[in-house]
Design a protein around this motif. Structure first.
Motif, PDB file in Angstrom:
ATOM      1  N   THR A 153       9.442  69.251  57.725  1.00  0.00           N
ATOM      2  CA  THR A 153       9.859  70.578  58.205  1.00  0.00           C
ATOM      3  C   THR A 153       9.938  70.563  59.721  1.00  0.00           C
ATOM      4  O   THR A 153       9.025  70.073  60.414  1.00  0.00           O
ATOM      5  CB  THR A 153       8.861  71.651  57.740  1.00  0.00           C
ATOM      6  N   ASN A 281       8.822  65.784  44.543  1.00  0.00           N
ATOM      7  CA  ASN A 281       9.765  64.679  44.733  1.00  0.00           C
ATOM      8  C   ASN A 281       9.896  63.834  43.477  1.00  0.00           C
ATOM      9  O   ASN A 281      10.889  63.120  43.300  1.00  0.00           O
ATOM     10  CB  ASN A 281       9.328  63.792  45.894  1.00  0.00           C
ATOM     11  N   LYS A 332      13.320  67.228  42.565  1.00  0.00           N
ATOM     12  CA  LYS A 332      13.206  68.482  43.299  1.00  0.00           C
ATOM     13  C   LYS A 332      12.839  68.265  44.762  1.00  0.00           C
ATOM     14  O   LYS A 332      12.367  69.188  45.432  1.00  0.00           O
ATOM     15  CB  LYS A 332      12.171  69.385  42.636  1.00  0.00           C
ATOM     16  N   SER A 334      13.421  67.109  48.860  1.00  0.00           N
ATOM     17  CA  SER A 334      14.316  67.560  49.919  1.00  0.00           C
ATOM     18  C   SER A 334      14.519  66.396  50.899  1.00  0.00           C
ATOM     19  O   SER A 334      13.580  65.996  51.599  1.00  0.00           O
ATOM     20  CB  SER A 334      13.726  68.774  50.648  1.00  0.00           C
ATOM     21  N   PRO A 335      15.720  65.779  50.886  1.00  0.00           N
ATOM     22  CA  PRO A 335      16.872  66.150  50.057  1.00  0.00           C
ATOM     23  C   PRO A 335      16.709  65.663  48.618  1.00  0.00           C
ATOM     24  O   PRO A 335      15.885  64.823  48.332  1.00  0.00           O
ATOM     25  CB  PRO A 335      18.024  65.443  50.767  1.00  0.00           C
ATOM     26  N   GLU A 336      17.550  66.233  47.715  1.00  0.00           N
ATOM     27  CA  GLU A 336      17.476  65.859  46.308  1.00  0.00           C
ATOM     28  C   GLU A 336      18.000  64.447  46.103  1.00  0.00           C
ATOM     29  O   GLU A 336      18.961  64.027  46.745  1.00  0.00           O
ATOM     30  CB  GLU A 336      18.297  66.835  45.462  1.00  0.00           C
TER      31      GLU A 336
END
Length: 803
Positions: A153, A281, A332, A334-336
């Motif tokens: 993040t 993940n 799930k 980020s990124p997928e």
């Protein structure tokens, strides 16, 4: 009033002018109102009895006026928050005041009060401002909040948090937020519309899951009160691992075989992919490829969590023998990250298609009078299978007036084959069966609704062929007599019914002048009031007519019977008063007990119990001297007449009927008691003189007298009989007769008359139900004209009784 008072002053002087001026002064004071300039300010939550202010002093009133003029306080808020201490004139708190409940978030909280003072009446408006105190702490609805943040993040990212609520206002309301110390996070406050403050969690440094996977934070909300109040909420931030691994299937291609007649929901295969990452993940969702056709999506489905693939729709070998389906597994993170595989589905052909029934043309409504062979619909049969499995035969179940007529290549015509009756069945649900030529064969059934159009072939039918209505006489015009009802088995306008009264004569008058009928609902109403004494009943012929074309109708008879009410008082026939004079009778003073003085005769124009007449002595000069027979009206002496009795006796006789309510009339008799009238023969016979020549002569004279009286009575009777015969031929008003009842309900009731002397003590005839009042008068005239005064002497009556 003022002008009138000025006018009065000009007449009555200066003193009244002063009184008028004083009256106006009090009138103005009576409705005087002082503007609400008095205002008090108090904090909320004061105890009961706390002083708000000295109301009497502020309004310029003495303490004595508070009680004498009945000062009271009325609150416009609904509750009585304040009272007046009558002893001190102070406005005090009556019950606890919670400003937060009363005014909520309003900046100003003012309670208006009405102070009412009597003698004279005055109204004062005052206001009490309720000041807020810091009696509420900020409060978070959610005490624990969990946030998940990816390890990557970006610094400076903001995450909105739940704001706290504080019911207080002004400086006591919510002011700031404080976050517990953490090097990675801080809190910022964002102001929005309405003055609300929303806290936001701000990432100050990059997250490192390997150093600290969970951050425990405490968010504190502070208000601006003194001292300040606070509320807290626990915030847990979970740092998520980076997504650096793709999901991987065990196989790149999976093969599945399935029968085409497999049911919906049949499981085909369970796919499984693995992901080396942790947490979200490593969580995988399964789906069809991005470019999967809609025809595949309508037949197959896949569970996004388990990866199980199953049938969603029906398989059809004739449509598609095989399918190639792309499957995607997405984590799930980020990124997928995603993985792919393919599933090949081979469909095994079976006879799984039942034949279909197709309506080439929708069934048309058919008239119920349609002839046999009328085409209703065109139907065809088909089967998606091939070969013998696709050959279809249609059949019609029995029990309906329809049949299937083959046309060409599995096409049929549905036609009528019998008589239709909408009233028996307004709609036919025709069941058709389609069967293929496979082994074993498959069948399909389909119901085709065919509606029948109504034809006006049924006349309206009354619930009864005749109705009996019993109606009291003297009813109000416009009242409902009865209601007839008819029904029609047809439909629509063919079943709509209008009611009417066919022309009919009642006493040579059209029946439409007697009654009116509502054409819509069949309610029958009277046109005027009915008199039983003039009309006993009548008939109404009601017609019910439908709105069909051509229309059909039927009739019903309504028999209306008028019921007698006691609306006629008894009418006195004898004695009758001539020209207003009282009827008088004479009787000897030597009369003994039981002597027949006279006989009162009355009739009642009503019938039944309403015409039953009874007599009673209402008043008398001497009630001990006379009595009246309850049923015959005979007036007799109760005792012998003495020398002390008055020579003039007056009797008031009341005649009552037996109706409800009772009707009555009276007749007054004047009786003269005279000396020197012949003694009754009964008394003479009671004396037994000694035998002598003188007594013998007296006996002879007596016998001659009796013979003379008897001859005179005989002549009188013959004269009466001759006059009765003559009168009966001309007017029919004398001599007893009984009118025949002609069977018609409109004829008059039976009538009985008597020409015998109403004074005869042996006569028990009662006059019942004369034809009319005119007949009463004629009878009275006949009696008065036929009988001379000498014929009604009590002596002759008494002697006749002895003979």
């Amino acid at each position: 009033v003022a002008l009138r008072s000025l006018f009065c002053w000009s007449r009555i002087g200066y003193r009244n002018w002063r009184w008028l001026a004083l009256w106006w002064r009090h009138f103005i004071l009576l409705w005087s109102t002082i503007d609400g300039q008095t205002r008090y300010t108090i904090p909320e939550e004061l105890k009961q009895g706390s002083v708000v202010g000295n109301l009497a002093k502020d309004l310029g009133l003495g303490l004595s006026e508070i009680f004498d003029r009945k000062l009271r306080v009325a609150s416009e808020a609904g509750k009585q928050y304040f009272n007046v201490d009558a002893g001190k004139g102070e406005l005090v708190v009556n019950e606890r005041i919670d400003r937060d409940t009363l005014c909520r978030q309003s900046a100003s909280c003012v309670l208006p009060l009405q102070v009412v003072i009597e003698n004279p009446l005055q109204l004062h408006r005052i206001e009490v401002e309720i000041r807020d105190i810091n009696d509420n702490s900020p409060n978070f609805l959610t005490k624990d909040r969990v946030l998940k943040m990816a390890e990557l993040t970006a610094v400076g990212a903001r995450f909105p948090l739940e704001s706290a609520e504080d019911p207080d206002v002004g400086s006591n309301s919510l002011k700031s937020y404080i976050l517990s110390k953490d090097e990675c996070f801080s809190v910022k406050v964002k102001d929005i519309e309405g003055g609300r403050k929303i806290p936001e969690l701000v990432l100050e440094k990059p997250l490192d899951r390997e150093k600290k996977a969970v951050h425990e934070l405490l968010l504190t909300a502070l208000d601006g009160g003194t001292p300040a109040r606070s509320g807290t909420s626990q915030i847990t931030v979970t740092v998520l691992d980076n997504n650096d691994n793709n999901p991987v299937f065990q196989k790149a291609v999976y093969k599945v075989r399935v029968n085409e007649n497999s049911e919906k929901g049949t499981s085909l295969i369970k796919l499984e992919a693995t992901d080396s990452d942790e947490g979200v993940n490593g969580e995988i969702e399964y789906s069809f490829g991005e470019h999967t056709l809609e025809s595949v999506l309508s037949v197959f489905d896949i569970d996004a969590v388990t990866g199980e693939m199953f049938l969603r729709g029906e398989l059809d070998y004739e449509v598609a023998a095989s399918y190639r389906i792309d499957i995607t597994a997405v984590d799930k993170g980020s990124p997928e990250m995603e993985g792919h595989c393919r599933v090949q589905v081979e469909v095994i052909d079976v006879n799984d298609n039942a034949p279909e029934i197709v309506l080439t043309s929708k069934p048309s409504p058919v008239r119920e009078d349609a002839p046999s062979g009328t085409v209703v619909a065109l139907i065809s049969g088909r089967d998606l299978d091939s070969g013998n499995n696709g050959k279809v035969t249609l059949q019609l179940t029995n029990g309906h007036p329809f049949s299937l007529k083959p046309s060409f290549s599995n096409n049929y015509a549905l036609v009528t084959s019998g008589v239709l009756d909408r009233e028996s069945s307004s709609e036919y649900n025709i069941e058709i069966t389609a069967t293929d030529a496979a082994f074993p064969p498959l069948t399909t059934k389909k119901t085709i609704p065919v509606s029948v159009i109504d034809v006006n072939d049924n006349p309206p039918k009354f619930s009864q062929s005749s109705y009996n209505v019993y109606l009291k006489e003297n009813g109000l015009p416009g009242s409902m007599l009865s209601s007839v009802s008819a029904s029609d088995l047809d439909f629509g306008d063919n079943a709509k019914i209008s009611y009417s009264i066919l022309d009919f004569k009642v006493q040579d008058v059209s029946v439409s002048s007697y009654v009116y009928i509502n054409s819509d609902n069949g309610s029958i109403y009277s046109m005027h009031s009915y008199d039983y004494e003039k009309l006993k009943g009548f008939q109404i012929l009601v017609q019910a007519k439908d709105h069909g074309s051509p229309s059909l109708s039927s009739n019903a008879t309504v028999h209306v019977f008028i019921l007698d009410q006691n609306d006629n008082a008894p009418a006195v026939i004898y004695p009758s008063a001539a020209l207003g004079s009282l009827p008088h009778q004479k009787m000897p003073r030597s009369t003994k007990a039981g002597y027949l003085v006279t006989k009162v005769t009355a009739v009642d124009a009503d019938s039944g119990h309403n015409a039953w007449i009874s007599y009673r002595l209402a008043e008398a000069t001497d009630t001990s001297l006379f009595s009246v027979n309850l049923y015959t009206g005979e007036v007799r002496t109760k005792r012998a007449v003495s020398e002390q009795d008055d020579s003039s006796q007056r009797l008031l006789i009341e005649i009552q009927d037996d109706g409800e309510p009772v009707q009555s009339s009276t007749v007054t008799l004047a009786i003269l008691v005279e000396d020197g009238l012949h003694e009754p023969i009964l008394d003479l016979r009671q004396k037994v003189p000694e035998p002598s020549k003188k007594s013998g002569r007296i006996t002879l004279y007596l016998i001659l007298s009796l013979a003379s009286v008897s001859v005179l009575s005989m002549v009188t009777f013959i004269i009466l009989a001759v006059k009765c015969v003559r009168n009966s031929r001309s007017s029919g008003s004398c001599c007893m007769r009984r009118d025949d009842f002609d069977g018609d309900m409109m004829s008059q009731s039976q009538s009985f008359r008597s020409c015998l002397s109403p004074m005869s003590e042996f006569s028990d005839f009662t006059f019942v139900k004369p034809s009319s009042t005119t007949d009463f008068k004629e009878m009275i005239n006949v009696l008065d004209a036929s009988l001379p005064d000498s014929a009604w002497t009590f002596e002759s009556q008494q002697v006749s009784g002895e003979l």
